[in-house]
Enzyme design. Sequence first.
Site, short mmCIF file in Angstrom:
data_model
loop_
_atom_site.label_atom_id
_atom_site.label_comp_id
_atom_site.label_asym_id
_atom_site.label_seq_id
_atom_site.Cartn_x
_atom_site.Cartn_y
_atom_site.Cartn_z
N HIS A 367 0.80 -1.23 0.00
CA HIS A 367 0.00 0.00 0.00
C HIS A 367 0.83 1.27 0.00
O HIS A 367 0.26 2.36 0.08
CB HIS A 367 -0.93 0.05 1.21
CG HIS A 367 -1.98 -1.00 1.22
ND1 HIS A 367 -3.23 -0.80 0.69
CD2 HIS A 367 -1.96 -2.27 1.67
CE1 HIS A 367 -3.94 -1.91 0.84
NE2 HIS A 367 -3.19 -2.82 1.42
N LYS A 564 0.30 14.52 1.21
CA LYS A 564 -1.06 14.75 0.72
C LYS A 564 -1.30 16.24 0.45
O LYS A 564 -2.31 16.62 -0.13
CB LYS A 564 -2.08 14.21 1.72
CG LYS A 564 -2.02 12.67 1.86
CD LYS A 564 -3.00 12.16 2.89
CE LYS A 564 -2.85 10.68 3.20
NZ LYS A 564 -3.46 9.79 2.20
N THR A 666 -8.74 6.31 -1.99
CA THR A 666 -10.07 5.73 -2.15
C THR A 666 -11.13 6.80 -1.88
O THR A 666 -12.23 6.74 -2.41
CB THR A 666 -10.29 4.54 -1.20
OG1 THR A 666 -9.78 4.89 0.10
CG2 THR A 666 -9.56 3.30 -1.70
N LYS A 670 -14.84 7.78 -3.69
CA LYS A 670 -16.11 8.05 -2.99
C LYS A 670 -16.66 9.40 -3.42
O LYS A 670 -17.86 9.56 -3.67
CB LYS A 670 -15.89 8.04 -1.47
CG LYS A 670 -15.49 6.68 -0.92
CD LYS A 670 -14.90 6.72 0.49
CE LYS A 670 -14.15 5.43 0.77
NZ LYS A 670 -13.28 5.50 1.96
O1 BZD Z 1 -3.81 2.60 1.58
C1 BZD Z 1 -3.20 3.77 2.07
C2 BZD Z 1 -2.56 4.52 0.92
O2 BZD Z 1 -1.89 5.66 1.41
C3 BZD Z 1 -3.66 4.93 -0.04
O3 BZD Z 1 -3.12 5.57 -1.15
C4 BZD Z 1 -4.44 3.69 -0.47
O4 BZD Z 1 -5.56 4.06 -1.21
C5 BZD Z 1 -4.90 2.91 0.75
C6 BZD Z 1 -5.59 1.61 0.38
O5 BZD Z 1 -4.82 0.89 -0.51
N1 BZD Z 1 -2.25 3.41 3.09
C7 BZD Z 1 -2.63 3.44 4.35
O6 BZD Z 1 -3.76 3.78 4.67
N2 BZD Z 1 -1.70 3.06 5.26
C8 BZD Z 1 -1.94 2.96 6.57
O7 BZD Z 1 -3.00 3.25 7.05
C9 BZD Z 1 -0.86 2.45 7.46
C10 BZD Z 1 -1.22 2.03 8.71
C11 BZD Z 1 -0.24 1.55 9.56
C12 BZD Z 1 1.08 1.52 9.15
C13 BZD Z 1 1.42 1.96 7.89
C14 BZD Z 1 0.44 2.43 7.04
#
Ligand code: BZD
Length: 832
Positions: A367, A564, A666, A670
């Site tokens: 991710h 962001k 995401t 939405k």
């Molecule tokens: O995952 C996110 C990305 O930043 C987004 O671009 C993507 O759409 C979504 C789903 O694929 N990543 C996260 O949300 N990451 C975390 O929340 C996270 C949590 C704990 C440790 C590291 C990252």
Amino acid sequence: MDARFKSRDIERRSLDVDGLKRSFLEWLVYSVGKDARAATRRDWFHTVALAVRDRVVDRWMDTTRSYYQEDAKRVYYLSLEFLIGRLLTNSLSNLGIVDECRQALDRLGLSMEDVVDAEPDAALGNGGLGRLAACFLDSMASQGLPGYGYGIRYEFGLFEQRFENGWQVEYPEQWLQFGNPWEFARPEVLYPVQFYGRVEEFRDSVGERAYRWVDADRVLAMAYDTPVVGFGGETINTLRLWSARATRDFNFGHFNDGAYMKAVEQKILSENLSRVLYPNDATETGKELRLKQEYFFTSASLQDILRRYLQHHTTFDNLPNKAAIQLNDTHPAIGIAELMRLLVDQHALRWDNAWEITRATFAYTNHTLLPEALEAWPVRMIERVLPRHMQIIYEINAKFLNRTKARADGDNAKLSRLSLIDERGERRVRMGNLAFLGSHKVNGVSALHTELMKQTVFADFHQEFPDRINNKTNGITPRRWLKQANPALSELITTRIGEGWISDLSQIAALREKADDVVFREEFRRAKRKNKKRLAAYITRQTGEEVLVDSIFDVQVKRMHEYKRQLLNVLHTIALYNEMRDNPTVSWVPVTKVFAGKAAPSYHMAKLIIKLINDVAKVVNHDPSVHDNLKVVLLPNYNVTAAEIIIPAADLSEQISTAGMEASGTGNMKLALNGALTIGTLDGANVEIREHVGPDNIFIFGMTADEVNDLRASGGFNPREVIASNPSLKRALDMISTGAFSPDDRNRYHPIVQALTDGGDHFLVTADFADYCRAQDAAMQLYRDSEEWTRKAILNTANMGWFSSDRTVNEYAGEIWDVHPVHPNHDGEGFR
Ligand code: BZD
């Protein structure tokens, strides 16, 4: 059977208004223990939830039984996070009894909204990654796929955010305080999980070297199950969350010493494992407790998966044909070593056989490419906490590097990049490399992100295993994010094209032709306006600020992070504010800038950006010279529930990350599905959103990922030059740095100004500023032409069908999991 019992039994399943009303009254008295006069809104919520849950249980058991009887291949989605939000409307809506419930409550003199609002928001996740897991659960159940979620039942979810004097302050979030009516505790589903201790070598019965993990501390993982109601109520899947329990014999020695209190203390400490969700999104903590959480839920889940498999099988050869395990990022990647341990140490499989089974069973989703988010646990920590796993990781690594060495002909740099161990500085285990090696498929979450995975973080692995990386662009569930969150629009859509879109979002394309229909446009606008009124009221309740319903609702809602670029939006806000003040006679398009999002508690820059937004809001909102043409609001405590109010009301969707840094996004999906126009960079899934909605219906600006890459490769740029050449940017930055928004502390924003200037502006805020302002102007000009704006908004909604998580999950099912829908047999029970 006792007649009264029997009638209750039928009542439990009745879905008409009378049956619901009767069971509400019964539940209120006999389970919640209140009478109607004394009941609070929370009592009613519990009552209704329990009555709804009754209507799910038979079908849930049917579903589970069908999977068992067919010995269906199951998919297990292992995720440290499930950002579920509220479940009452979701359950009612997927069962198709929202109106019946509303009427039943009405007859009891209760408002459905009040009851719904009494439910806490289950925030067992940080952001996109956790919400994606929740959307996938909905999609799997809605399509009859045998999918299980496995995670942790955190006692404290993501912190509650409040603003004190404009600063973020975190409060514990206590979603379980009054009990959780959706879950079933399973005290009999209990697995031991070990930590620490040491590894003993011995000879097994055939004289082979073997290992056992001894002298370890033990904790028990206890299951809590939540039914996941698929759309239509045919399939009810299971989300199984683990809670830490002390073993009864925990540190028994202390009792003998008479140190009773010490033993009890130990017991309390071991239960800390499932106490709290780590609030960091996109940075790694490196904390031992976090590693223990990861292992805790992964080990319990694998033990449970093997137990289920062994009900039908005597050898493990068929495991990959009966179980697909998807790793949601690397958080459960230790599971690869754990499955090896279970197969080799506990079930006496040969290493190579176990490895083949393991690799064929696991798949891994990445991710993020941000280096600070890539998990790398110190070798010394794993050695101490999970000594046997460290040996297994070494063994996997040695076998892999030996095989690869032959082909790498002397390219030692490449070998050291492929190694599971990062040898630079303190030695660390690269969990991404482990996840890659131990999986048969590895995927990114948007087309661009997957390409970048191949070019950057996993370039060497991609060369070694060219068929392993594949793309699965994220999606969102249309049930929660359109049907439930936006009843005004979804009812309009259904009157025009029927309700097929709810379970097959591609059908929403039928709205395309309605974009040219004046009457439909008017109705579409009316729905948006209704949602904007609802948001305006919410804004006033939350912040005290009044906003114009007919202004552009320009929305940026997501975690606070420099990549962001909330700062880019703030700088534009200040520039717009200056223009409005300079040109008071111009007829401005009124703008409401809506921000919301949490910052990780230790992320000082993100918290400073929050304070800046609040400070800018204070100045702008109270300046009479802008005549209410500009308002800035930062809504506190962004969560799924807030998103459901904000997103349907948005006109403009801010998706403005530095290109190459947002894996997918995401929220972008939405917002577009709900008829917001996107202003965004060519990053993550924005690229694909542009392809689907058409380049005329989206505002794209800024550098591309390739341009960003080239710029960085050539040594960066000089933000001072860019600033000097752009008077409105210079003025905005000067105001921030001289304290125009912080008269009480003029140096407050020095770190921000520093980062954007001498700091080199890593996120290219200044570099993209001019083009962003151009795109913003274009949006504002278009908004004046309300027919044209609405036409484009409709085309956004109509062209977003592909971004349903049903499509995403089907791609996983077909190309990674090889799982197929199972149709539960509900013959035995009378349900509709
Ligand atoms: O995952 C996110 C990305 O930043 C987004 O671009 C993507 O759409 C979504 C789903 O694929 N990543 C996260 O949300 N990451 C975390 O929340 C996270 C949590 C704990 C440790 C590291 C990252």
